[in-house]
Design an enzyme around this catalytic site. Structure first.
Site, PDB file in Angstrom:
ATOM      1  CB  CYS A  47      13.328   9.510   9.306  1.00 41.67           C
ATOM      2  SG  CYS A  47      14.402   8.523   8.290  1.00 41.67           S
TER       3      CYS A  47
ATOM      4  CD  GLU B  13      13.045   0.608  11.644  1.00 44.49           C
ATOM      5  OE1 GLU B  13      13.842   1.462  12.072  1.00 44.49           O
ATOM      6  OE2 GLU B  13      12.825  -0.460  12.245  1.00 44.49           O
TER       7      GLU B  13
ATOM      8  CE  LYS C 202      -1.513   2.821   2.969  1.00 44.48           C
ATOM      9  NZ  LYS C 202      -1.508   4.017   2.132  1.00 44.48           N
TER      10      LYS C 202
ATOM     11  CD  GLU D  14       9.577  13.015  12.548  1.00 38.26           C
ATOM     12  OE1 GLU D  14       8.443  12.513  12.509  1.00 38.26           O
ATOM     13  OE2 GLU D  14      10.590  12.460  12.066  1.00 38.26           O
TER      14      GLU D  14
HETATM   15  P1  NAP Z   1       2.641   8.260   8.147  1.00 35.37           P
HETATM   16  O1  NAP Z   1       1.653   9.325   8.083  1.00 35.37           O
HETATM   17  O2  NAP Z   1       2.799   7.500   9.402  1.00 35.37           O
HETATM   18  O3  NAP Z   1       2.290   7.254   6.945  1.00 35.37           O
HETATM   19  C1  NAP Z   1       3.110   6.154   6.605  1.00 35.37           C
HETATM   20  C2  NAP Z   1       2.262   5.103   5.930  1.00 35.37           C
HETATM   21  O4  NAP Z   1       1.305   4.582   6.847  1.00 35.37           O
HETATM   22  C3  NAP Z   1       1.449   5.640   4.750  1.00 35.37           C
HETATM   23  O5  NAP Z   1       1.421   4.676   3.737  1.00 35.37           O
HETATM   24  C4  NAP Z   1       0.087   5.830   5.374  1.00 35.37           C
HETATM   25  O6  NAP Z   1      -0.957   5.820   4.439  1.00 35.37           O
HETATM   26  C5  NAP Z   1       0.017   4.635   6.286  1.00 35.37           C
HETATM   27  N1  NAP Z   1      -0.985   4.725   7.352  1.00 35.37           N
HETATM   28  C6  NAP Z   1      -1.535   5.840   7.902  1.00 35.37           C
HETATM   29  N2  NAP Z   1      -2.410   5.490   8.877  1.00 35.37           N
HETATM   30  C7  NAP Z   1      -2.413   4.133   8.940  1.00 35.37           C
HETATM   31  C8  NAP Z   1      -3.107   3.182   9.760  1.00 35.37           C
HETATM   32  N3  NAP Z   1      -3.975   3.551  10.699  1.00 35.37           N
HETATM   33  N4  NAP Z   1      -2.861   1.868   9.556  1.00 35.37           N
HETATM   34  C9  NAP Z   1      -1.977   1.465   8.618  1.00 35.37           C
HETATM   35  N5  NAP Z   1      -1.298   2.324   7.812  1.00 35.37           N
HETATM   36  C10 NAP Z   1      -1.504   3.644   7.979  1.00 35.37           C
HETATM   37  O7  NAP Z   1       4.098   8.803   7.764  1.00 35.37           O
HETATM   38  P2  NAP Z   1       4.460   9.722   6.531  1.00 35.37           P
HETATM   39  O8  NAP Z   1       3.878  11.066   6.757  1.00 35.37           O
HETATM   40  O9  NAP Z   1       4.136   9.024   5.268  1.00 35.37           O
HETATM   41  O10 NAP Z   1       6.054   9.754   6.641  1.00 35.37           O
HETATM   42  C11 NAP Z   1       6.772  10.613   7.452  1.00 35.37           C
HETATM   43  C12 NAP Z   1       7.227   9.919   8.728  1.00 35.37           C
HETATM   44  O11 NAP Z   1       8.025   8.777   8.396  1.00 35.37           O
HETATM   45  C13 NAP Z   1       8.128  10.773   9.584  1.00 35.37           C
HETATM   46  O12 NAP Z   1       7.762  10.613  10.915  1.00 35.37           O
HETATM   47  C14 NAP Z   1       9.524  10.197   9.342  1.00 35.37           C
HETATM   48  O13 NAP Z   1      10.446  10.425  10.381  1.00 35.37           O
HETATM   49  C15 NAP Z   1       9.211   8.758   9.175  1.00 35.37           C
HETATM   50  N6  NAP Z   1      10.265   8.041   8.461  1.00 35.37           N
HETATM   51  C16 NAP Z   1      11.061   7.170   9.143  1.00 35.37           C
HETATM   52  C17 NAP Z   1      12.089   6.496   8.514  1.00 35.37           C
HETATM   53  C18 NAP Z   1      12.975   5.536   9.247  1.00 35.37           C
HETATM   54  O14 NAP Z   1      13.694   4.769   8.590  1.00 35.37           O
HETATM   55  N7  NAP Z   1      12.985   5.526  10.562  1.00 35.37           N
HETATM   56  C19 NAP Z   1      12.300   6.722   7.149  1.00 35.37           C
HETATM   57  C20 NAP Z   1      11.463   7.618   6.469  1.00 35.37           C
HETATM   58  C21 NAP Z   1      10.436   8.264   7.138  1.00 35.37           C
HETATM   59  P3  NAP Z   1      -1.567   7.219   3.870  1.00 35.37           P
HETATM   60  O15 NAP Z   1      -0.465   7.860   3.145  1.00 35.37           O
HETATM   61  O16 NAP Z   1      -2.658   6.739   2.987  1.00 35.37           O
HETATM   62  O17 NAP Z   1      -2.017   7.994   5.057  1.00 35.37           O
END
Ligand code: NAP
Ligand code: MG
Length: 513
Positions: free
Chosen positions: A318, A284, A203, A414
Site C-alpha cells: 500500500c 485502512e 477471516k 491504484e
Molecule cells: P481487498 O480485495 O479489499 O480484500 C481485503 C479483505 O477483504 C480480504 O480478506 C477480502 O476477502 C475481504 N473482502 C472482500 N470483499 C469483502 C466484502 N464485501 N465484505 C467484507 N470483506 C470483504 O484487498 P486485497 O486485494 O486483499 O489487498 C490489497 C489492498 O489493500 C490494496 O488496495 C492495498 O493498498 C491495501 N492495503 C492497505 C494497507 C494500509 O495499511 N493502508 C496495507 C496493506 C494493503 P477475499 O480475499 O476472500 O476476497
C-alpha cells in the site's frame, strides 16, 4: 525487557541460506495439505474448499482450507460473543503473555513461515523475512502497549471523590486482512484486538489462507482459547460481508482496497435488528504514493529510493511508490540513474534468492495490472517493460511510463503492481501540488537538499507517513506508526501508541469518599 525491533535475516550468511533452503523443501513436502477452519476450538469440515495456489506456478496447490458460508460465519460470531465474558476479565498481563509466547514460537518457526510466503504470496526471501519480523514486532509491541494502557488514563483529582479512568474492551471483532502482508498485517490486526480483551472472528484473505492458518495455530499454541480466536476462511463477499453485518459484531478491523473498505464502512453503519451499539470501523485502504525528486538532490539516492519503493514486492505494498514527480531541472540526470537501475532488476521465481522481483499475486492481479499497462500506453509513453516474463506464473516486467499527465488514470488510480508513472513538474511548488492532488494520502517522500523545501513538505505534503531523503516503504513497528489520510483510510496508525485505543472504550468510575 524493553521493546526492540526484530532483526532481519542476513542470507549472505551461509548458515541462514541453508536454513531457508531446508525450510523451502519442508514446505514443499506440505503442499496440498488441508488446514482447518476453527470455531470455538472445534475444527469444522465443510463442502467448500479454497485452494491456495503458487503465483509463480499456479498448477501448484500450496494448501487448501475449508471455507465457511454465511451460516458458519454467524455461528463464529456467536461463539466469540460467548467467549467474551471470560476473556475480557483476564488480566492484561495474562493476555500480553500469550502474545509474547506467540512471538517466541514465531521466531522458532521463522524460516518455515517465510518459506510458506515465498510459495503462497510470491514474496522474495528478504521481503518474506521482513514480513515475519514485522509480525513478531506487532506481538511484542502490542503486548507492552496493553500493559501500559491497563494503568488507565490520567484525570484531575476532585475533593471528596476518587475517580478512575480505565480502558475496557469492546466485544466481538471481525478481523479482515489483505493478502499482501499475509503474516504481518494479519497478526497485527488480530493480536491488537485480542490483547485488549476482545474476542474475534478472523477471516484471512482468500489468496493467502495457509499462512493465516499457521498464524492462527501459533496463537492457539500460545494460549489463546478457541472461542476467543475463531479462524474462519471464506469469500469476502459472503463470509466477510456476513461478519460485518452481524448484530453481535461490535467492531470491524479491515485492511484492503478502497472499494471493499468503503462498502464495509457503509454496511457497518446500518444498525441491524437486535444490535445494541454503533459499530466501530477501522478501515485502512489503498494509496497512490508519490516520491518528489527535487532540485538540488542526490540523484543516485533518489533513483535508489524510487526503485526500491516502486518495485519491492512487485509494487504490491500500500506504501509502494507509484508516482515519481520530478522537478524539470533534474529530470535528465535522475532518469538516467532510474532507467539504469530498472533495467538491472531480475524477475523470476522467488524460490531463487537472487531475483529482485517475483510474480504478482494472482490471475486477477495479473489481468488488472496488464489492463492498466494498456491504459498507460494510450495515456503516456512506455519507457520500460510492459510485458509478461516467462510462460507460467504471473510475472510482469518492471514497467515505467514517462510523460504522464498528473490526471491520467495511471497517475490517479491504484494499480498495485510493478508500474511506475513518472511525472514532470516545473518546480517544487508544482510537484507538491501534484503529489497532493489525488484522493489518497498514505505515504509520500521528498528527495531534496533544500532545507526550506523539507520544512514545506513537513507542513504541506498531506500524507500519513512522510519520508525525507529515503525510500517510502518499510515502516517499523513502534518506530514509524503507519496509516494514511483521505481515502487511504481511518489513519489508525498501526504499530503506534494510539492503535490499541481503537479496540477499547474508556470507562469513568467515580466513588464518593
Ligand atoms: P481487498 O480485495 O479489499 O480484500 C481485503 C479483505 O477483504 C480480504 O480478506 C477480502 O476477502 C475481504 N473482502 C472482500 N470483499 C469483502 C466484502 N464485501 N465484505 C467484507 N470483506 C470483504 O484487498 P486485497 O486485494 O486483499 O489487498 C490489497 C489492498 O489493500 C490494496 O488496495 C492495498 O493498498 C491495501 N492495503 C492497505 C494497507 C494500509 O495499511 N493502508 C496495507 C496493506 C494493503 P477475499 O480475499 O476472500 O476476497
Ligand atoms: Mg482481493
Amino acid at each position: 525487557m524493553p521493546y526492540k525491533n526484530e532483526g532481519v535475516t542476513d542470507f549472505s550468511v551461509e548458515e541462514n541460506k541453508e536454513a531457508m533452503l531446508r525450510a523451502l523443501e519442508q514446505v514443499r513436502l506440505e503442499f496440498g495439505r488441508t488446514y482447518p477452519l476453527c470455531i470455538g476450538g472445534q475444527e469444522q469440515i465443510t463442502d467448500s474448499i479454497i485452494e491456495s495456489r503458487n503465483p509463480s506456478n499456479p498448477d501448484v496447490i500450496v494448501g487448501r482450507v475449508y471455507a465457511a458460508d454465511e451460516e458458519l460465519a454467524g455461528k463464529a460470531v456467536e461463539t466469540a460473543a460467548e467467549a467474551f465474558d471470560s476473556w475480557s476479565r483476564k488480566s492484561a498481563k495474562y493476555r500480553a503473555s500469550c502474545l509474547v509466547k506467540a512471538a517466541a514460537i514465531m521466531r522458532r518457526r521463522k524460516f518455515e513461515l517465510s518459506a510458506t510466503m515465498v510459495y503462497e504470496a510470491g514474496k522474495p526471501w528478504l521481503q518474506a523475512d521482513a514480513d515475519i519480523a514485522e509480525a513478531i514486532d506487532f506481538l511484542e509491541y502490542y503486548a507492552r502497549e496493553a500493559m501500559r494502557l491497563h494503568k488507565g488514563g490520567k484525570v484531575h483529582p476532585y475533593p471528596g471523590e476518587s475517580t478512575n479512568y480505565r480502558y475496557i474492551p469492546l466485544g466481538v471483532g471481525a478481523i479482515i486482512p489483505p493478502w499482501n502482508f499475509p503474516s504481518a498485517i494479519l497478526t497485527g490486526m488480530t493480536s491488537a484486538a485480542l490483547v485488549t480483551g476482545n474476542t474475534v472472528v478472523l477471516k484471512p484473505a482468500s489468496a493467502t489462507p495457509i499462512i493465516g492458518a499457521k498464524v492462527a495455530e501459533i496463537l492457539y499454541d500460545a494460549g489463546i482459547p478457541g472461542g476467543v480466536l475463531n479462524f474462519v476462511p471464506g469469500g469476502g463477499s459472503t463470509v466477510g460481508d456476513a461478519l460485518v453485518k452481524h448484530p453481535l459484531t461490535r467492531f470491524v478491523s479491515f485492511t484492503g482496497s478502497l472499494e471493499v473498505g468503503t462498502h464495509i464502512y457503509e454496511s457497518a453503519a446500518i444498525v441491524r435488528e437486535g444490535q445494541h451499539w454503533l459499530k466501530r470501523v477501522v478501515t485502512e485502504m489503498g494509496g497512490k504514493d508519490a516520491l518528489i525528486v527535487d532540485d538540488p538532490c542526490d540523484c543516485v539516492l533518489a533513483a535508489d529510493a524510487a526503485v526500491t519503493s516502486a518495485f519491492g514486492y512487485q509494487g504490491q505494498k500500500c506504501s509502494a511508490c507509484s508516482r515519481v514527480i520530478v522537478v524539470e531541472s533534474v529530470y535528465n540526470a535522475f532518469m538516467k540513474e532510474l532507467m539504469e537501475r530498472v533495467s538491472e532488476l531480475k524477475v523470476g521465481d522467488p524460490e531463487d534468492p537472487d531475483i529482485d522481483m517475483g510474480p504478482v499475486s494472482s490471475d486477477e492481479a495479473y489481468e488488472k495490472v496488464m489492463r492498466y499497462i494498456e491504459i498507460g500506453k494510450e495515456e503516456a509513453t512506455l519507457a520500460h517493460g510492459g510485458g509478461r516474463v516467462g510462460k507460467i506464473g504471473y510475472f510482469i516486467e518492471p514497467t515505467v511510463f514517462v510523460d504522464v499527465d498528473p490526471h491520467a488514470r495511471i497517475a490517479q488510480e491504484e494499480i498495485f503492481g510493478p508500474v511506475l508513472s513518472v511525472i514532470k513538474a516545473r518546480d517544487f511548488d508544482e510537484a507538491l501540488y501534484i503529489a497532493n492532488d489525488t484522493i489518497y494520502g498514505l505515504t509520500g517522500g521528498v528527495i531534496t537538499r533544500d532545507r526550506d523545501h523539507i520544512e514545506r513538505a513537513k507542513n504541506e505534503f498531506h500524507v500519513g507517513n512522510l519520508y525525507i531523503n529515503r525510500k517510502i516503504t518499510g515502516s517499523l513497528v513502534g518506530v514509524q506508526p503507519f496509516g494514511g489520510y483521505k481515502m487511504s483510510g481511518t489513519c489508525s496508525k498501526a504499530g503506534g501508541p494510539d492503535y490499541l485505543l481503537l479496540f477499547m472504550q474508556p470507562k469513568t468510575i467515580i466513588e464518593r469518599l
